[in-house]
Design a protein around this motif. Structure first.
Motif, mmCIF file in Angstrom:
data_model
loop_
_atom_site.group_PDB
_atom_site.id
_atom_site.type_symbol
_atom_site.label_atom_id
_atom_site.label_comp_id
_atom_site.label_asym_id
_atom_site.label_seq_id
_atom_site.Cartn_x
_atom_site.Cartn_y
_atom_site.Cartn_z
ATOM 1 N N GLY A 158 0.823 -1.218 0.000
ATOM 2 C CA GLY A 158 0.000 0.000 0.000
ATOM 3 C C GLY A 158 0.847 1.253 0.000
ATOM 4 O O GLY A 158 0.524 2.235 -0.680
ATOM 5 N N ALA A 159 1.933 1.230 0.768
ATOM 6 C CA ALA A 159 2.852 2.385 0.777
ATOM 7 C C ALA A 159 3.504 2.553 -0.592
ATOM 8 O O ALA A 159 3.684 3.688 -1.068
ATOM 9 N N TRP A 160 3.853 1.450 -1.239
ATOM 10 C CA TRP A 160 4.441 1.502 -2.576
ATOM 11 C C TRP A 160 3.447 2.092 -3.572
ATOM 12 O O TRP A 160 3.772 2.973 -4.360
ATOM 13 N N VAL A 161 2.204 1.628 -3.485
ATOM 14 C CA VAL A 161 1.153 2.144 -4.367
ATOM 15 C C VAL A 161 0.957 3.647 -4.159
ATOM 16 O O VAL A 161 0.747 4.404 -5.117
ATOM 17 N N LYS A 162 1.063 4.094 -2.904
ATOM 18 C CA LYS A 162 0.844 5.505 -2.581
ATOM 19 C C LYS A 162 2.031 6.402 -2.940
ATOM 20 O O LYS A 162 1.953 7.608 -2.796
ATOM 21 N N GLY A 163 3.124 5.810 -3.420
ATOM 22 C CA GLY A 163 4.226 6.654 -3.878
ATOM 23 C C GLY A 163 5.568 6.401 -3.239
ATOM 24 O O GLY A 163 6.571 7.007 -3.650
ATOM 25 N N ALA A 164 5.632 5.538 -2.201
ATOM 26 C CA ALA A 164 6.934 5.224 -1.613
ATOM 27 C C ALA A 164 7.821 4.573 -2.664
ATOM 28 O O ALA A 164 7.366 3.753 -3.464
ATOM 29 N N HIS A 165 9.103 4.934 -2.694
ATOM 30 C CA HIS A 165 10.030 4.406 -3.698
ATOM 31 C C HIS A 165 10.447 2.988 -3.323
ATOM 32 O O HIS A 165 10.654 2.664 -2.150
ATOM 33 N N LEU A 166 10.568 2.144 -4.347
ATOM 34 C CA LEU A 166 10.942 0.744 -4.110
ATOM 35 C C LEU A 166 12.233 0.634 -3.313
ATOM 36 O O LEU A 166 12.360 -0.218 -2.428
ATOM 37 N N GLU A 167 13.220 1.486 -3.596
ATOM 38 C CA GLU A 167 14.507 1.420 -2.896
ATOM 39 C C GLU A 167 14.356 1.654 -1.397
ATOM 40 O O GLU A 167 15.151 1.152 -0.605
ATOM 41 N N THR A 168 13.341 2.438 -0.992
ATOM 42 C CA THR A 168 13.126 2.686 0.441
ATOM 43 C C THR A 168 12.365 1.544 1.101
ATOM 44 O O THR A 168 12.416 1.405 2.324
ATOM 45 N N LEU A 169 11.653 0.747 0.305
ATOM 46 C CA LEU A 169 10.884 -0.362 0.861
ATOM 47 C C LEU A 169 11.704 -1.633 1.001
ATOM 48 O O LEU A 169 11.451 -2.446 1.887
ATOM 49 N N ILE A 170 12.699 -1.799 0.140
ATOM 50 C CA ILE A 170 13.496 -3.027 0.156
ATOM 51 C C ILE A 170 14.119 -3.287 1.536
ATOM 52 O O ILE A 170 14.063 -4.421 2.030
ATOM 53 N N LEU A 212 12.998 -2.539 4.432
ATOM 54 C CA LEU A 212 12.002 -2.730 5.485
ATOM 55 C C LEU A 212 11.620 -4.191 5.653
ATOM 56 O O LEU A 212 11.376 -4.668 6.755
ATOM 57 N N ASN A 213 11.509 -4.910 4.543
ATOM 58 C CA ASN A 213 11.155 -6.313 4.542
ATOM 59 C C ASN A 213 9.801 -6.553 5.201
ATOM 60 O O ASN A 213 9.045 -5.626 5.450
ATOM 61 N N GLY A 214 9.473 -7.822 5.456
ATOM 62 C CA GLY A 214 8.105 -8.199 5.800
ATOM 63 C C GLY A 214 7.585 -7.714 7.124
ATOM 64 O O GLY A 214 6.383 -7.561 7.299
ATOM 65 N N ARG A 215 8.464 -7.462 8.094
ATOM 66 C CA ARG A 215 7.967 -6.994 9.389
ATOM 67 C C ARG A 215 7.661 -5.505 9.359
ATOM 68 O O ARG A 215 6.980 -5.001 10.227
ATOM 69 N N GLY A 216 8.189 -4.817 8.379
ATOM 70 C CA GLY A 216 8.017 -3.369 8.338
ATOM 71 C C GLY A 216 9.111 -2.652 9.108
ATOM 72 O O GLY A 216 9.247 -1.444 9.029
ATOM 73 N N GLY A 217 9.917 -3.397 9.872
ATOM 74 C CA GLY A 217 11.000 -2.784 10.624
ATOM 75 C C GLY A 217 12.358 -3.111 10.073
ATOM 76 O O GLY A 217 13.372 -2.635 10.555
ATOM 77 N N GLY A 218 12.400 -3.952 9.067
ATOM 78 C CA GLY A 218 13.666 -4.243 8.417
ATOM 79 C C GLY A 218 14.300 -5.538 8.872
ATOM 80 O O GLY A 218 13.903 -6.143 9.859
ATOM 81 N N SER A 219 15.286 -5.952 8.139
ATOM 82 C CA SER A 219 16.057 -7.162 8.437
ATOM 83 C C SER A 219 17.376 -6.757 9.050
ATOM 84 O O SER A 219 17.880 -5.672 8.838
ATOM 85 N N ARG A 220 17.964 -7.653 9.818
ATOM 86 C CA ARG A 220 19.294 -7.377 10.396
ATOM 87 C C ARG A 220 20.389 -7.500 9.343
ATOM 88 O O ARG A 220 21.499 -7.050 9.558
ATOM 89 N N ARG A 221 20.075 -8.127 8.238
ATOM 90 C CA ARG A 221 21.068 -8.278 7.168
ATOM 91 C C ARG A 221 21.293 -6.961 6.452
ATOM 92 O O ARG A 221 20.397 -6.129 6.362
#
Length: 230
Positions: free
Chosen positions: A202-214, A216-225
């Protein structure tokens, strides 16, 4: 019994002595204040003013914090509503149209040579392209009901093909449902699969850039990797 009575008498005597000394101290203080009122009243006024100002300041600070907290909650609720309104249009798409739509989002964010498979048997590569920095992007798209979860079997299939079959530098699993199961998300994090559930989509659809979403990953808080090197 006699000892108990003596203790009671001693306590009463001590209490009377303390009350007497308290009265003497209070009378002495009153007489001193009366004799030095011109010195005392400015101090009392200053203390009273400080108490009033301090109380007012504390009340204003508390009201400000409450207002900020309420505003933060309201903004989060409005953002969630906006995402859901945008997702209503996505929900109306067929699975083929959804794949094409995801490809358009990739192109919007600067991806090049974006291709949509549009058929079964694509080995998990529904959309393939290259990020602006040249990394190869492979996207698995699952159009599921919002209340459903992506299970570990779906994730295992994508893990097994994204890099071995397609040579993905960035592997993206996009779904319209709200959650990944714990096992599926754990697998995604271990295998550097970017899991985009409904809220992130939904954030991607609303205009968030893919590079900023990568990141975050599935939890929305990001991965430790760390993100893959460019």
């Amino acid at each position: 019994m006699a000892a108990r009575r003596r203790r009671r008498r001693l306590k009463k005597k001590t209490r009377r002595q303390l009350q007497g000394w308290g009265a003497v101290v209070a009378l002495t203080a009153a007489l001193w204040v009366a004799g030095h009122w011109s010195l005392v009243w400015p101090v009392l006024v200053a203390l009273l003013a400080a108490a009033v100002v301090g109380g007012a300041g504390w009340a204003l600070l508390r009201a400000h914090r409450l207002a900020v907290g309420q505003d933060r909650v309201w903004r989060a609720q409005e953002e969630a509503r906006a995402r859901e309104l945008s997702m209503a249009e996505v929900d109306a798409l067929s699975w083929q149209e959804f794949e094409t739509y995801v490809a358009e989002l990739c192109r919007r964010d600067g991806c090049r040579e974006v291709v949509v498979s549009g058929k079964s048997g694509d080995l998990g590569a529904d959309v393939v392209g290259y990020l602006a920095d040249g990394r190869k992007l492979v996207v698995q798209v699952k159009k599921y009901a919002a209340q459903r979860s992506v299970g570990s079997q779906d994730m295992q299939q994508f893990v097994g093909t994204a890099r071995l079959e397609h040579g993905a530098d960035v592997a993206l699993f996009v779904t319209t449902c709200r959650t990944f199961t714990k096992a599926a998300l754990g697998l995604a994090l271990r295998q550097d699969i970017v899991a985009l559930h409904r809220d992130l989509l939904g954030a991607w659809v609303k205009g968030a850039h893919l590079e900023t979403l990568i990141p975050l990953n599935g939890r929305g808080g990001g991965s430790r990797r760390q993100a893959p090197p460019s």
